[in-house]
Scaffold this active site. Sequence first.
Site, mmCIF file in Angstrom:
data_model
loop_
_atom_site.group_PDB
_atom_site.id
_atom_site.type_symbol
_atom_site.label_atom_id
_atom_site.label_comp_id
_atom_site.label_asym_id
_atom_site.label_seq_id
_atom_site.Cartn_x
_atom_site.Cartn_y
_atom_site.Cartn_z
ATOM 1 N N HIS A 109 2.052 1.295 -2.023
ATOM 2 C CA HIS A 109 1.632 2.089 -3.168
ATOM 3 C C HIS A 109 0.578 1.347 -3.986
ATOM 4 O O HIS A 109 0.301 0.177 -3.752
ATOM 5 C CB HIS A 109 2.841 2.417 -4.060
ATOM 6 C CG HIS A 109 3.424 1.219 -4.747
ATOM 7 N ND1 HIS A 109 4.254 0.318 -4.100
ATOM 8 C CD2 HIS A 109 3.301 0.761 -6.026
ATOM 9 C CE1 HIS A 109 4.618 -0.631 -4.957
ATOM 10 N NE2 HIS A 109 4.051 -0.399 -6.129
ATOM 11 N N HIS A 250 0.119 -2.298 -2.431
ATOM 12 C CA HIS A 250 1.076 -3.393 -2.373
ATOM 13 C C HIS A 250 2.478 -2.849 -2.092
ATOM 14 O O HIS A 250 2.732 -1.648 -2.181
ATOM 15 C CB HIS A 250 1.048 -4.265 -3.633
ATOM 16 C CG HIS A 250 1.257 -3.526 -4.920
ATOM 17 N ND1 HIS A 250 0.272 -2.796 -5.528
ATOM 18 C CD2 HIS A 250 2.347 -3.415 -5.723
ATOM 19 C CE1 HIS A 250 0.721 -2.269 -6.655
ATOM 20 N NE2 HIS A 250 1.992 -2.625 -6.795
#
Length: 281
Positions: A109, A250
């Site tokens: 995300h 990440h």
Amino acid sequence: MSSVLDQVRQSAGLTVTPVSPTIGAEVAGIDLRQTLSREQRDALKALLLDRKVLFFRDQDITRDQQLAFAANFGEVYAHPTGGVETHRAVQPISAEAFKKYDIRENHWHTDTSWRVNPSFGAVLKAVHIPEVGGDTIWADGHAIWKGLPDDLKAAVDELYVVHDYQDALNRSGERYPLTAHPAIRTHPETGQEIFWINYSLKPRFVDLAPDESKALLARLYDEVKKPEHHARFRWRPNSVALWDNRAGLHYAVRDYGDFPRVMERVLIGSDDVPYRERKSA
């Protein structure tokens, strides 16, 4: 390695250790408790644009110092799902906090992509971490895009993807329009093409049938997961990360069982609206 690393070392006297060939660097020779000089701030900004995520060890900073460090790169703002009582722009990041809003952090995300103008980046501080586990992985959005097979590049090139945060916003009492952004955005400062699909926000492609959208997202997810695109960071007490939220994705690794892992995040605002710039032939 990039010449930016050498320039930073010379201009600000920092020690820079790359984590992977294209993304991530550990930075030493700086005390985040202190006000940054202009040279230090400019050097860190250049390094951030080049490496996308920076890591700092042994930084015993207070919340006020974390906020002050983040403010070097833009205006900080409070996330609608809440911050700590005395510092509203400092948000606890924990399994318990995410459970309250039915959010899964262990998806690939990017933060606040549900906004029309998502955040510039964030400063994340380790508060209570397990002895082993709980790493965070950052993915280089440009490397993902470059590595896509030609058919996938063509398939996703002009598509927009929905970033649906409506359930969590409703739980927090906030209202915000449903937002869609280019699946491949142009970085507003480096000009790089960035793969930018948030798999934590019910992604779906605009103008594709549901089954077609789901199948394409699944194929793209396999590309995101390739370790060649990643920088993995093992947290230790007093570790701090600063990343460019516009440059990739990440993933918080949830491998620590019931340990009450807690991080504290400060988001850095931005006026940039994601766009795709077409390069002339």
